[in-house]
Design a protein around this motif. Structure first.
Motif, PDB file in Angstrom:
ATOM      1  N   PRO A 123       0.812  -1.219   0.000  1.00 55.77           N
ATOM      2  CA  PRO A 123       0.000   0.000   0.000  1.00 55.77           C
ATOM      3  C   PRO A 123       0.849   1.275   0.000  1.00 55.77           C
ATOM      4  N   VAL A 124       0.190   2.379  -0.275  1.00 55.45           N
ATOM      5  CA  VAL A 124       0.818   3.701  -0.295  1.00 55.45           C
ATOM      6  C   VAL A 124       1.121   4.157   1.139  1.00 55.45           C
ATOM      7  N   SER A 125       2.167   4.964   1.285  1.00 52.76           N
ATOM      8  CA  SER A 125       2.523   5.638   2.546  1.00 52.76           C
ATOM      9  C   SER A 125       3.039   4.714   3.640  1.00 52.76           C
ATOM     10  N   ALA A 126       3.519   3.545   3.280  1.00 51.20           N
ATOM     11  CA  ALA A 126       4.115   2.642   4.262  1.00 51.20           C
ATOM     12  C   ALA A 126       5.418   2.093   3.673  1.00 51.20           C
ATOM     13  N   THR A 127       6.292   1.638   4.527  1.00 53.47           N
ATOM     14  CA  THR A 127       7.593   1.108   4.110  1.00 53.47           C
ATOM     15  C   THR A 127       7.682  -0.362   4.460  1.00 53.47           C
ATOM     16  N   CYS A 128       8.154  -1.151   3.510  1.00 53.61           N
ATOM     17  CA  CYS A 128       8.271  -2.595   3.684  1.00 53.61           C
ATOM     18  C   CYS A 128       9.728  -3.023   3.570  1.00 53.61           C
ATOM     19  N   HIS A 129      10.178  -3.821   4.516  1.00 53.65           N
ATOM     20  CA  HIS A 129      11.516  -4.412   4.481  1.00 53.65           C
ATOM     21  C   HIS A 129      11.339  -5.896   4.173  1.00 53.65           C
ATOM     22  N   VAL A 130      11.859  -6.333   3.036  1.00 56.27           N
ATOM     23  CA  VAL A 130      11.733  -7.730   2.631  1.00 56.27           C
ATOM     24  C   VAL A 130      13.045  -8.443   2.904  1.00 56.27           C
ATOM     25  N   ILE A 131      12.947  -9.605   3.520  1.00 57.42           N
ATOM     26  CA  ILE A 131      14.120 -10.457   3.726  1.00 57.42           C
ATOM     27  C   ILE A 131      13.810 -11.787   3.052  1.00 57.42           C
ATOM     28  N   LEU A 132      14.588 -12.114   2.023  1.00 56.95           N
ATOM     29  CA  LEU A 132      14.402 -13.349   1.272  1.00 56.95           C
ATOM     30  C   LEU A 132      15.099 -14.506   1.992  1.00 56.95           C
ATOM     31  N   PRO A 133      14.759 -15.744   1.653  1.00 54.22           N
ATOM     32  CA  PRO A 133      15.374 -16.901   2.319  1.00 54.22           C
ATOM     33  C   PRO A 133      16.901 -16.947   2.228  1.00 54.22           C
ATOM     34  N   ASP A 134      17.480 -16.339   1.184  1.00 56.54           N
ATOM     35  CA  ASP A 134      18.951 -16.326   1.076  1.00 56.54           C
ATOM     36  C   ASP A 134      19.570 -15.139   1.804  1.00 56.54           C
ATOM     37  N   ARG A 135      18.755 -14.423   2.589  1.00 55.77           N
ATOM     38  CA  ARG A 135      19.154 -13.282   3.420  1.00 55.77           C
ATOM     39  C   ARG A 135      19.287 -11.965   2.650  1.00 55.77           C
ATOM     40  N   GLN A 136      18.982 -11.924   1.354  1.00 56.58           N
ATOM     41  CA  GLN A 136      18.932 -10.649   0.639  1.00 56.58           C
ATOM     42  C   GLN A 136      17.910  -9.757   1.328  1.00 56.58           C
ATOM     43  N   GLN A 137      18.213  -8.472   1.418  1.00 56.64           N
ATOM     44  CA  GLN A 137      17.287  -7.529   2.029  1.00 56.64           C
ATOM     45  C   GLN A 137      16.959  -6.411   1.044  1.00 56.64           C
ATOM     46  N   HIS A 138      15.696  -6.030   1.015  1.00 57.62           N
ATOM     47  CA  HIS A 138      15.216  -4.981   0.125  1.00 57.62           C
ATOM     48  C   HIS A 138      14.257  -4.092   0.913  1.00 57.62           C
ATOM     49  N   THR A 139      14.331  -2.789   0.677  1.00 60.00           N
ATOM     50  CA  THR A 139      13.358  -1.861   1.245  1.00 60.00           C
ATOM     51  C   THR A 139      12.506  -1.362   0.096  1.00 60.00           C
ATOM     52  N   LEU A 140      11.192  -1.555   0.224  1.00 60.16           N
ATOM     53  CA  LEU A 140      10.267  -1.262  -0.870  1.00 60.16           C
ATOM     54  C   LEU A 140       9.189  -0.290  -0.432  1.00 60.16           C
ATOM     55  N   GLN A 141       8.667   0.431  -1.405  1.00 61.18           N
ATOM     56  CA  GLN A 141       7.530   1.322  -1.195  1.00 61.18           C
ATOM     57  C   GLN A 141       6.328   0.723  -1.920  1.00 61.18           C
ATOM     58  N   SER A 142       5.281   1.486  -2.056  1.00 58.02           N
ATOM     59  CA  SER A 142       4.030   0.987  -2.632  1.00 58.02           C
ATOM     60  C   SER A 142       4.208   0.459  -4.046  1.00 58.02           C
ATOM     61  N   GLY A 143       3.307  -0.431  -4.411  1.00 61.14           N
ATOM     62  CA  GLY A 143       3.309  -0.988  -5.756  1.00 61.14           C
ATOM     63  C   GLY A 143       3.377  -2.498  -5.734  1.00 61.14           C
ATOM     64  N   ILE A 144       3.539  -3.061  -6.917  1.00 59.90           N
ATOM     65  CA  ILE A 144       3.655  -4.505  -7.081  1.00 59.90           C
ATOM     66  C   ILE A 144       5.108  -4.824  -7.362  1.00 59.90           C
ATOM     67  N   HIS A 145       5.653  -5.752  -6.618  1.00 62.85           N
ATOM     68  CA  HIS A 145       7.073  -6.099  -6.731  1.00 62.85           C
ATOM     69  C   HIS A 145       7.224  -7.615  -6.831  1.00 62.85           C
ATOM     70  N   THR A 146       8.204  -8.050  -7.609  1.00 62.68           N
ATOM     71  CA  THR A 146       8.559  -9.468  -7.698  1.00 62.68           C
ATOM     72  C   THR A 146      10.047  -9.591  -7.406  1.00 62.68           C
ATOM     73  N   LEU A 147      10.387 -10.457  -6.454  1.00 61.36           N
ATOM     74  CA  LEU A 147      11.761 -10.714  -6.070  1.00 61.36           C
ATOM     75  C   LEU A 147      12.025 -12.203  -6.111  1.00 61.36           C
ATOM     76  N   CYS A 148      13.249 -12.574  -6.481  1.00 62.47           N
ATOM     77  CA  CYS A 148      13.614 -13.999  -6.578  1.00 62.47           C
ATOM     78  C   CYS A 148      14.970 -14.244  -5.933  1.00 62.47           C
ATOM     79  N   CYS A 149      15.174 -15.487  -5.518  1.00 65.87           N
ATOM     80  CA  CYS A 149      16.480 -15.927  -5.038  1.00 65.87           C
ATOM     81  C   CYS A 149      16.553 -17.448  -5.180  1.00 65.87           C
ATOM     82  N   THR A 150      17.732 -17.976  -5.022  1.00 65.84           N
ATOM     83  CA  THR A 150      17.944 -19.416  -5.074  1.00 65.84           C
ATOM     84  C   THR A 150      17.808 -19.992  -3.668  1.00 65.84           C
TER      85      THR A 150
END
Length: 129
Positions: free
Chosen positions: A100-127
């Motif tokens: 959603p808009v106006s919030a911050t998301c911190h994504v941690i993938l199973p391989d420990r990659q970290q991403h900080t995302l804002q609103s919208g649709i996102h696709t992330l991948c890892c092995t």
């Protein structure tokens, strides 16, 4: 929901169609044991967890394992819906999320990659192994 439930009930049908409680099915209408399962599903399997009150800042960090190869769900927050859809196919973990808009998301993938995302649709991948 049709019977007026706003919590997780101990039994599926303790309320009669007229709104009275069935005397033969005495049951809690706010049974946390089942709520704990629901909490585990969205906070651990989906990985959605508030870091700040109201989900202004939150984390998505699915716990992968135990034979589970996919999960899909959402949490409705004051800022809007946080949706997560992840799957594992041939050692590739793919996470699709709608934020959603106006919030911050911190994504941690199973391989420990970290991403900080804002609103919208996102696709992330890892092995994954």
């Amino acid at each position: 929901v049709k019977a007026g439930g706003t919590t997780i009930w101990e039994q599926w049908a303790p309320v009669l169609p007229d709104g009275s409680i069935d005397p033969y099915k005495e049951a809690s209408l706010n049974h946390y044991a089942y709520g704990a399962v629901a909490d585990w599903l969205y906070r651990r399997v989906l990985g959605i967890e508030a870091l700040e009150a109201g989900y202004r800042e939150y984390r998505i960090a699915p716990l992968v394992g135990g034979g589970i190869t996919w999960a899909r769900g959402h949490v409705d927050t004051p800022y809007g819906r946080v949706a997560v859809d992840w799957q594992i196919q041939e050692n590739t973990f793919t996470l699709r999320t709608e934020l959603p808009v106006s919030a911050t998301c911190h994504v941690i993938l199973p391989d420990r990659q970290q991403h900080t995302l804002q609103s919208g649709i996102h696709t992330l991948c890892c092995t994954v192994e």
